[in-house]
Design a protein around this motif. Structure first.
Motif, PDB file in Angstrom:
ATOM      1  N   LEU A  90       5.841   9.930  -8.553  1.00 26.33           N
ATOM      2  CA  LEU A  90       5.666  10.080 -10.005  1.00 26.33           C
ATOM      3  C   LEU A  90       4.735  10.670 -10.499  1.00 26.33           C
ATOM      4  O   LEU A  90       4.610  11.151 -11.830  1.00 26.33           O
ATOM      5  CB  LEU A  90       5.586   8.385 -10.237  1.00 26.33           C
ATOM      6  CG  LEU A  90       5.801   7.930 -11.627  1.00 26.33           C
ATOM      7  CD1 LEU A  90       7.017   8.216 -11.965  1.00 26.33           C
ATOM      8  CD2 LEU A  90       5.372   6.477 -11.902  1.00 26.33           C
ATOM      9  N   ILE A  91       3.453  10.983  -9.856  1.00 29.30           N
ATOM     10  CA  ILE A  91       2.568  11.782 -10.515  1.00 29.30           C
ATOM     11  C   ILE A  91       2.275  13.217  -9.758  1.00 29.30           C
ATOM     12  O   ILE A  91       2.363  14.037 -10.600  1.00 29.30           O
ATOM     13  CB  ILE A  91       1.096  11.117  -9.987  1.00 29.30           C
ATOM     14  CG1 ILE A  91       1.222   9.661 -10.328  1.00 29.30           C
ATOM     15  CG2 ILE A  91       0.056  11.662 -10.841  1.00 29.30           C
ATOM     16  CD1 ILE A  91       1.291   9.125 -11.723  1.00 29.30           C
ATOM     17  N   GLY A  96       2.261   1.953  -3.380  1.00 29.68           N
ATOM     18  CA  GLY A  96       1.482   2.736  -4.091  1.00 29.68           C
ATOM     19  C   GLY A  96       1.556   4.222  -3.936  1.00 29.68           C
ATOM     20  O   GLY A  96       1.379   4.933  -4.615  1.00 29.68           O
ATOM     21  N   ILE A  97       1.493   4.637  -2.617  1.00 28.04           N
ATOM     22  CA  ILE A  97       1.295   6.052  -2.099  1.00 28.04           C
ATOM     23  C   ILE A  97       2.527   6.758  -2.620  1.00 28.04           C
ATOM     24  O   ILE A  97       2.727   7.880  -3.225  1.00 28.04           O
ATOM     25  CB  ILE A  97       1.047   6.183  -0.836  1.00 28.04           C
ATOM     26  CG1 ILE A  97      -0.234   5.330  -0.339  1.00 28.04           C
ATOM     27  CG2 ILE A  97       0.873   7.526  -0.313  1.00 28.04           C
ATOM     28  CD1 ILE A  97      -1.490   6.013  -0.365  1.00 28.04           C
ATOM     29  N   PHE A 113       0.847  -1.088  -0.096  1.00 24.25           N
ATOM     30  CA  PHE A 113       0.022   0.162   0.027  1.00 24.25           C
ATOM     31  C   PHE A 113       0.914   1.207   0.114  1.00 24.25           C
ATOM     32  O   PHE A 113       0.747   2.235  -0.777  1.00 24.25           O
ATOM     33  CB  PHE A 113      -0.946   0.002   1.282  1.00 24.25           C
ATOM     34  CG  PHE A 113      -1.820   1.059   1.338  1.00 24.25           C
ATOM     35  CD1 PHE A 113      -2.958   1.078   0.550  1.00 24.25           C
ATOM     36  CD2 PHE A 113      -1.736   1.936   2.261  1.00 24.25           C
ATOM     37  CE1 PHE A 113      -3.883   2.010   0.688  1.00 24.25           C
ATOM     38  CE2 PHE A 113      -2.597   3.117   2.366  1.00 24.25           C
ATOM     39  CZ  PHE A 113      -3.655   3.289   1.471  1.00 24.25           C
ATOM     40  N   ASP A 167       4.790   5.836  -4.835  1.00 24.91           N
ATOM     41  CA  ASP A 167       4.649   6.028  -6.478  1.00 24.91           C
ATOM     42  C   ASP A 167       3.842   7.207  -6.733  1.00 24.91           C
ATOM     43  O   ASP A 167       4.025   8.052  -7.541  1.00 24.91           O
ATOM     44  CB  ASP A 167       4.345   4.937  -7.251  1.00 24.91           C
ATOM     45  CG  ASP A 167       5.321   3.743  -7.150  1.00 24.91           C
ATOM     46  OD1 ASP A 167       6.409   4.033  -6.549  1.00 24.91           O
ATOM     47  OD2 ASP A 167       5.003   2.883  -7.527  1.00 24.91           O
ATOM     48  N   LEU A 168       2.753   7.217  -6.045  1.00 23.68           N
ATOM     49  CA  LEU A 168       1.573   8.369  -6.623  1.00 23.68           C
ATOM     50  C   LEU A 168       2.093   9.801  -6.017  1.00 23.68           C
ATOM     51  O   LEU A 168       1.947  10.776  -7.003  1.00 23.68           O
ATOM     52  CB  LEU A 168       0.353   8.182  -5.555  1.00 23.68           C
ATOM     53  CG  LEU A 168      -0.712   9.163  -5.840  1.00 23.68           C
ATOM     54  CD1 LEU A 168      -1.501   9.084  -7.118  1.00 23.68           C
ATOM     55  CD2 LEU A 168      -1.864   9.084  -4.888  1.00 23.68           C
ATOM     56  N   VAL A 222       7.356  16.127 -14.844  1.00 19.04           N
ATOM     57  CA  VAL A 222       6.468  15.585 -13.791  1.00 19.04           C
ATOM     58  C   VAL A 222       7.122  14.196 -13.345  1.00 19.04           C
ATOM     59  O   VAL A 222       7.376  13.275 -14.231  1.00 19.04           O
ATOM     60  CB  VAL A 222       4.973  15.393 -14.257  1.00 19.04           C
ATOM     61  CG1 VAL A 222       4.227  14.615 -13.372  1.00 19.04           C
ATOM     62  CG2 VAL A 222       4.193  16.455 -14.662  1.00 19.04           C
TER      63      VAL A 222
END
Lengths: 352, 418
Positions: B142-143, B135-136, B132, B138-139, B163
């Motif tokens: 990366l985003i 995921g956070i 989990f 990377d968010l 970005v």
């Protein structure tokens, strides 16, 4: 037998359409509305989600028996997937095509899956209380062992092995074998939405079979034993063999699941690809309202529809809004693991 | 006697198996002893702190803490920040450790609160927490980095599109190897000095207890026994490496980064010290029996959260030491496997879910990492395919966790049936 009867009643009361599910359905409908406002191709989105539902449904169904027999979420599902892949590869090796090839793949993988399921269940019977952790690491280690296996297995068909070097390719196309064979069976197109009728029919058959099994004498015994092992033993039900029965069922469904998945996807994916395949299935059945101790066929169907359509519809919309292509994979990780985490914290057990 | 040996072998089956495997792969890797020793030393030093971070939760009865991935991510965030601010040298690294500690305290509290809701299933929860968190992570990196939410523009860090962070970030010249290059001596010298220091330490300890505390000779011997056995092992190693010519050549070639060794020793001492405080006793009590601990007036939930926080903070330091030694950050993958490898190494050292000690950390690090880098080489020599060795070592690291977990659960269930 009074207890068994009362349990049946209780199970009937087990509501699979809870508040959170209703909220999610409303959210999903809102997303569909948004997609048409954004001038996206709504019918393609719906077709995609139906195809993805068809691909994943059997894996989600495979979670059901182990939850009902008291083992909990089956993190070892990829063990069954490996059996299915092996069966599938043997059919490709022998150039089997069409529906016959598909059924041959299932038939070859069945005895393998039954054997693996018995072994897996036997191991888990000695691991009461840590089935999820042991299942998960058993899965990881067998997957990496099979990575060596794929390299040394004596396949000779040119479609399977690398052109250079040794071993099986990491993805094997089914184009000349049985790509989309179930998807295209009685395929219907309504208003731009493609419905893979054959796949959905196969899933319906499996679901009906599972529904009937759970209401048969054996199925009720399994559920009763899973609910309360001591009470089950007093009725003469052997808890160990019921648990083995459930792992065999789950492993077989995993094997059948990967074959149905692959015919729709068009490829067999080998090596480390199956390692994380249990996670979306676990997330789906949990989103359908199941807990680690309680689940029914309704949870499976609702869960796979909600989870898969949510991801297939929501992710293109967010990518459209945020303009970033890697977003969907990241959100997938966050959503599925977030759901599993939430369900684990809601587990029946000791808290501090 | 034979019974004793059999029971010893049964208890340490994983470790013994690994010793045999290691001898086999080392022989077949056909590398010079200089290369193997140097590689081994740098790998043990690189990974030791990460493995040490697992000790506290084991003591607290929470099993192996797979959520040290959170700590590793915190360490990485701190390193990225000081790279962005262009800081470096010892003061910069001090700030980096401080930032990492701050972030990892928060992360540890998050994991601890979740563990308190999943008593008995902490390990699988820790793993999912790790996924989990990935995921956070990377968010965010990366985003969101580079957009209006986190406005950063730096060509060294950000991808060409403006970005997201680059996949690999090169650390600044004054961050790279900063701990490792402070003072380096050869392995032979290091052994010699440690024998001398250890001898002086044991002597002082014995004198202190004999003359100041007026203990009996037997008690003094008992107190000094761990020190004496370590001294014996070190002396044996010194004699071995000094006497055999090829080993002597390797040992005088291989370099040991002294400052990093001091940091590792510091973390070991911190762990040992914490165990002797009131907090350490509380943690131990929680590990033995939560009901008894609660009845004794210990706040079990709070104690478990503190143990998780300590573990996460040490893991953050460990990741910083690891990365300054590597010289670059694989932004999205460096922290991913930290939990698996650290846990596997600890288990190889002979630890279980209920019991782990500092010596097991080092035995495990030695065996696991020796196997880890000799395996592909041996695979290449035996099968003319390094990929097989590559897969085999992944299998080994997952398999050893599976076997250790299975053996533990098996024994627990066998006990229950008795």
């Amino acid at each position: 037998m009074m207890y068994v009867k009362s349990m049946k009643l209780k199970n009937r009361q087990h509501r699979w359409l809870g508040m959170s599910q209703i909220i999610m359905i409303v959210f999903l409908l809102g997303l569909l509305l948004l997609s048409s406002i954004l001038h996206m191709d709504t019918s393609t989105l719906i077709s995609d989600s139906i195809i993805r539902i068809g691909m994943q449904a059997v894996f989600v169904l495979a979670m059901l028996p182990t939850i009902q027999s008291g083992i909990g979420l089956n993190f070892g599902l990829p063990l069954g997937i490996l059996c299915g892949l092996l069966g599938g590869l043997i059919t490709v090796e022998n150039n089997m095509t069409g529906l016959g090839g598909l059924f041959a793949a299932i038939l070859i993988s069945l005895p393998l899956a039954v054997g693996v399921g018995i072994l897996y269940g036997w191991v888990l019977n000695h691991m009461r209380g840590s089935e999820m952790m042991v299942g998960n690491y058993l899965n990881f280690s067998i997957i990496s062992l099979m990575c060596i296996g794929w390299m040394v297995l004596p396949f000779t068909n040119k479609n399977i092995i690398w052109a250079m070097g040794s071993g099986v390719r990491s993805t094997i196309t089914l184009e000349s074998n049985y790509e989309h064979i179930l998807d295209n069976l009685f395929c219907i197109k309504i208003a731009g939405i493609t419905i893979p009728t054959g796949t959905l029919l196969a899933i319906a058959v499996l679901c009906v079979f599972m529904f009937l099994f759970l209401r048969s004498k054996l199925g009720v015994m399994m559920r009763c034993s899973g609910e309360n092992a001591v009470f089950g033993a007093s009725l003469g039900i052997n808890n160990n063999s019921m648990r083995i029965l459930s792992t065999v069922l789950s492993t077989v469904l995993g094997a059948v699941g990967i074959i149905i998945y692959s015919q729709s996807y068009g490829f067999y994916q080998l090596y480390t690809a199956p390692q994380m395949m249990a996670y979306p299935a676990i997330a789906a059945i949990l989103i359908g309202g199941a807990t680690t101790r309680r689940a029914d066929i309704g949870n499976v169907i609702l869960g796979v529809i909600l989870y898969q359509s949510l991801l297939t519809i929501a992710l293109p919309i967010t990518s459209e809004l945020l303009d970033n292509s890697s977003l969907s994979e990241i959100l997938r990780t966050i959503i599925s693991n977030g759901i599993i985490l939430y369900a684990l914290t809601k587990m029946v057990g000791r808290k501090v | 006697m034979t019974e004793k040996m059999i029971s010893f072998a049964r208890k340490n089956i994983v470790t013994l198996l690994f010793i045999i495997l290691c001898i086999f792969t080392t022989a077949y890797s056909r590398q010079s002893s200089e290369f193997i020793l140097q590689e081994l030393i740098s790998r043990i030093i690189r990974n030791a702190v990460l493995i040490l971070s697992l000790l506290m939760p084991v003591l607290c009865g929470m099993g192996l803490n797979f959520s040290i991935v959170l700590g590793a991510a915190a360490g990485q965030i701190a390193l990225i920040l000081i790279t962005y601010w262009d800081l470096g040298g010892l003061p910069g690294m001090g700030l980096c450790l401080l930032i990492a500690s701050g972030i990892s305290v928060l992360f540890g509290m998050f994991a601890g609160v979740i563990f308190n809701r999943t008593v008995g299933q902490e390990m699988i929860t820790g793993m999912i927490v790790g996924y989990f968190a990935k995921g956070i992570f990377d968010l965010i990196f990366l985003i969101l980095v580079g957009t209006w939410i986190i406005p950063i523009s730096d060509s060294r860090l950000i991808l060409a599109g403006g970005v997201g962070l680059k996949n690999t970030i090169d650390l600044n010249a004054n961050v790279k190897y900063v701990f490792d290059h402070i003072l380096q001596i050869s392995f032979l010298q290091c052994l010699l000095y440690s024998v001398i220091v250890m001898a002086v330490f044991v002597l002082l300890l014995a004198l202190f207890h004999a003359c100041v505390r007026k203990r009996s000779r037997k008690t003094v011997l008992r107190i000094c026994l761990p020190g004496l056995s370590t001294l014996g092992a070190l002396t044996a190693a010194l004699v071995l490496f000094g006497a055999v010519p090829s080993l002597r050549r390797a040992a005088s070639y291989a370099k040991v980064p002294v400052f990093t060794v001091f940091i590792i020793a510091g973390v070991c001492l911190l762990n040992a010290f914490l165990c002797r405080t009131k907090l350490g006793q509380d943690i131990r009590t929680c590990g033995q029996n939560m009901q008894v601990a609660a009845a004794a007036g210990i706040n079990v939930g709070r104690t478990r959260i503190i143990a998780t926080v300590i573990s996460t903070v040490i893991a953050a330091w460990g990741q910083i030491i690891f990365l300054q030694n590597m010289g670059l950050i694989n932004t999205y993958t460096s922290h991913e496997q930290v939990g698996t490898y650290a846990v596997a190494a600890l288990l190889v050292g002979g630890a279980s879910i209920k019991k782990a000690s500092i010596s097991q950390v080092f035995v495990g690090a030695l065996l696991f990492h020796l196997l880890f880098f000799t395996m592909p080489l041996a695979g290449n020599n035996l099968f003319h395919d390094s990929q097989i060795g590559e897969y085999f070592r992944v299998f080994i690291s997952y398999g050893v966790i599976a076997i250790a977990l299975a053996l533990h659960a098996w024994n627990q269930n066998a006990k229950k049936h008795k």
